[in-house]
Design an enzyme around this catalytic site. Structure first.
Site, PDB file in Angstrom:
ATOM      1  N   HIS A  69       0.480  -4.979   2.741  1.00  0.00           N
ATOM      2  CA  HIS A  69      -0.882  -4.678   3.168  1.00  0.00           C
ATOM      3  C   HIS A  69      -1.861  -5.840   3.036  1.00  0.00           C
ATOM      4  CE1 HIS A  69      -4.278  -2.311   4.190  1.00  0.00           C
ATOM      5  NE2 HIS A  69      -4.804  -2.313   2.996  1.00  0.00           N
ATOM      6  N   HIS A  70      -1.880  -6.480   1.888  1.00  0.00           N
ATOM      7  CA  HIS A  70      -2.985  -7.427   1.648  1.00  0.00           C
ATOM      8  C   HIS A  70      -2.506  -8.620   0.824  1.00  0.00           C
ATOM      9  CE1 HIS A  70      -7.371  -8.220   1.271  1.00  0.00           C
ATOM     10  NE2 HIS A  70      -6.998  -8.843   0.154  1.00  0.00           N
ATOM     11  N   ARG A  92      -6.851  10.591   0.177  1.00  0.00           N
ATOM     12  CA  ARG A  92      -6.577  11.079  -1.183  1.00  0.00           C
ATOM     13  C   ARG A  92      -7.879  11.264  -1.946  1.00  0.00           C
ATOM     14  NH1 ARG A  92      -3.284   6.532  -3.179  1.00  0.00           N
ATOM     15  NH2 ARG A  92      -3.574   5.630  -1.118  1.00  0.00           N
ATOM     16  N   ARG A 118      -3.077   1.160  -6.513  1.00  0.00           N
ATOM     17  CA  ARG A 118      -2.062   1.098  -5.460  1.00  0.00           C
ATOM     18  C   ARG A 118      -0.700   0.645  -5.971  1.00  0.00           C
ATOM     19  NH1 ARG A 118      -5.752  -1.451  -0.552  1.00  0.00           N
ATOM     20  NH2 ARG A 118      -6.881   0.483  -0.196  1.00  0.00           N
ATOM     21  N   GLU A 132      -6.967   5.456   1.920  1.00  0.00           N
ATOM     22  CA  GLU A 132      -7.068   5.958   0.554  1.00  0.00           C
ATOM     23  C   GLU A 132      -8.131   7.049   0.441  1.00  0.00           C
ATOM     24  OE1 GLU A 132      -5.904   2.990  -2.100  1.00  0.00           O
ATOM     25  OE2 GLU A 132      -7.643   3.398  -3.353  1.00  0.00           O
ATOM     26  N   ARG A 144      -5.375  -5.145  -5.745  1.00  0.00           N
ATOM     27  CA  ARG A 144      -6.691  -4.931  -5.146  1.00  0.00           C
ATOM     28  C   ARG A 144      -7.006  -3.439  -5.094  1.00  0.00           C
ATOM     29  NH1 ARG A 144      -8.610  -3.494  -0.392  1.00  0.00           N
ATOM     30  NH2 ARG A 144      -6.758  -3.854   0.887  1.00  0.00           N
ATOM     31  N   HIS A 152       0.863  -1.189   0.000  1.00  0.00           N
ATOM     32  CA  HIS A 152       0.000   0.000   0.000  1.00  0.00           C
ATOM     33  C   HIS A 152       0.898   1.237   0.000  1.00  0.00           C
ATOM     34  CE1 HIS A 152      -2.907   2.961   1.287  1.00  0.00           C
ATOM     35  NE2 HIS A 152      -3.887   2.083   1.179  1.00  0.00           N
TER      36      HIS A 152
END
Ligand code: ADP
Length: 505
Positions: free
Chosen positions: A440-441, A317, A338, A314, A480, A301
């Site tokens: 992050h994921h 932003r 991302r 996010e 993602r 991220h």
């Protein structure tokens, strides 16, 4: 055509005339295999090459369904299963705190064609949502799973609303052309509303949640069907029998060894993940014969504060913030996906950026006050003051702000192509948070179908084994979109609960 799990067909160990359910429930805590002396049909540990510690053990307790993990996916599965009539369900959590990474989900839940969008005159379609999700993942996601998620997203929003969790404050996330990221009414981070709301619903229904109870190994019978799970509960080992095990164990971001096994280039990155995100579900599922897909797809991220590993949502932003480098210059479309924003950031001097915004953005995103109280926000009385505090040339930073403001104020074309989430920064206080990429994921994971059945390498369901949420793979492809994790866990968490309840009815 999808195969519906049929326990009577797959379980050679169940005496004829009994379904797996009546068999397990009937024999109950006495231990089915021990009572019937079916040594050949005893549950065995699913570890490949491991000792067969569970081999002759009886079940200590039996359930209709055991759900592993108290994140959004696990809790939603429990509620949905209960509400479809499954009474003997238990949720396991290895940590002392419920909620997993879902606690930290910040942006919101993407969903299309929702009643809240309609009330706010936001035009959207499930097809567009699916197309943008697939595009965001560079068309490496599973089309069927993505379409299913999008088609069922509005239903999940309604369902959450019916549970007392209205997500009616809608914003944009990178890679989406329509406002479809649903947040709590006050615009606060979604996880902090979602987890308490789901926990309240679980508690109201009397569904047992066992904390400090770590699932360690799936138990299978001779046919390969999953018949339970071995746990370590407060230091005590137990075998829990179940007609269905639902893995909702989340990702692997806190397991550096596993991260670098799949992505050696991510060694040394900070992570936004909670300490329990150690990838246990992948190991258990793989040992029981499930296929893991796209495991090297681990998302970094772009806006993670590095000292505290705090993720700057996010939505900040999306609400108008920009990214500037150490020299005070913008360098990319902040609303891009991302992967692209992270890559651009890494090319800047020092490999970091400042996420910068004005008072309007601060006030419209409740998470920012939390970042501020955590001490990660630098405040200036105006652009020049902030520039001085960030050790930048004030004229350069002012020129950056003027050019950004002109996109909205004068209809100027942004040199970086940003068209979404632009605002005009007002004179007065300006803020900045120093950010760089962080793990992050986990986008890859257990292969599933739209019934959340865990699939083997031939695409066949493993009887008795289901998975939902971050532990699954195929939905996000290789990138993602912000707001799609919560959509994934809610749509598929609810779905797996319903599917299992129907299968066992
Ligand atoms: P999701 O977003 O998919 O719901 P989360 O990260 O929010 O995933 O939640 C997953 C939960 O599963 C976490 O609370 C984590 O601690 C828990 N968990 C992970 N592995 C195990 C395990 N082996 N046994 C019990 N709970 C586990």
């Amino acid at each position: 055509m999808e195969t519906k799990t049929d326990f009577t067909k797959t379980d050679s160990c169940v005496p004829s005339g009994l379904t797996r359910r009546s068999f397990l429930v009937g024999v109950g805590a006495l231990g089915a295999w021990a009572v019937l002396g079916l040594n050949g049909c005893a549950p065995s540990g699913a570890s490949k090459g491991g000792d067969d510690a569970a081999g002759s053990d009886a079940m200590d307790e039996t359930f209709d369904a055991v759900i592993v993990g108290t994140g959004g996916a696990g809790l939603s599965a429990a509620i949905a299963a209960h509400d479809k009539g499954l009474s003997n369900v238990v949720v396991l959590e290895k940590m002392g705190v419920a909620g997993g990474n879902t606690n930290f989900s910040s942006s919101g839940m993407n969903a299309s064609e929702t009643k809240f969008q309609k009330a706010q005159d936001i035009e959207d379609s499930n097809e567009l949502f699916a197309t943008e999700t697939l595009d965001g993942g560079h068309n490496t996601g599973d089309e069927e799973l993505v379409q299913f998620m999008c088609d069922n997203s509005a239903g999940a929003i309604d369902w959450l609303d019916s549970l007392g969790i209205p997500l009616d404050n809608i914003t944009l996330t990178g890679g989406m052309s329509v406002k479809r990221c649903h947040r709590p009414t006050d615009g606060s981070a979604v996880g902090l509303t979602l987890v308490p709301g789901l926990m309240a619903a679980v508690n109201e229904r009397g569904i047992p949640v066992r904390m400090n109870c770590e699932a360690t190994e799936l138990l299978t019978d001779d046919s390969g069907a999953v018949v339970g799970i071995k746990v370590n509960e407060n230091g005590k080992e137990k075998n829990l029998g179940a007609q269905a095990v639902i893995l909702a164990t989340g990702g692997l971001g806190a397991n550096q060894e596993m991260v670098t096994k799949y992505r050696p280039d991510l060694a040394g990155y900070v992570t936004t993940n909670q300490p329990g995100a150690t990838g246990d579900g992948y190991v258990m599922a793989e040992n029981a014969g499930a296929e893991l897909i796209q495991m090297d797809q681990i998302q970094i991220h772009p806006t993670v504060e590095q000292e505290t590993s705090t993720l700057v949502a996010e939505g900040v932003r999306g609400g108008g913030a920009i990214l500037v480098n150490a020299d005070g210059n913008r360098f990319f479309d902040e609303m891009s996906t991302r992967d692209k924003v992270s890559a651009a950031e890494q090319e800047q001097p020092g490999g970091y950026a400042w996420c910068m915004f004005d008072q309007q953005v601060y006030d419209n995103n409740k998470a920012i006050a939390k970042y501020d109280s955590a001490g990660i926000v630098t405040t200036g009385s105006d652009v020049a003051d902030l520039a001085q505090k960030l050790d930048m040339d004030p004229a350069t930073l002012q020129a950056t702000v003027d050019a950004y403001n002109a996109i909205t104020a004068d209809g100027a074309t942004d040199e970086f192509g940003r068209t979404e989430g632009c605002i005009v920064f007002e004179p007065g206080a300006m803020y900045a948070i120093k950010v760089a990429p962080g793990i992050h994921h986990a986008m890859g994971g257990i292969r599933i179908n739209t019934r959340n059945e865990a699939l083997d390498a031939d695409g066949n369901p493993i009887p008795g084994l289901y998975a939902a949420g971050e532990v699954t793979g195929g939905i996000h492809g290789n990138n993602r979109i912000g707001g799609n994790a919560v959509c994934d866990i809610e749509v598929f968490g609810k779905n797996v609960g319903e599917v299992v309840a129907e299968a066992l009815a």
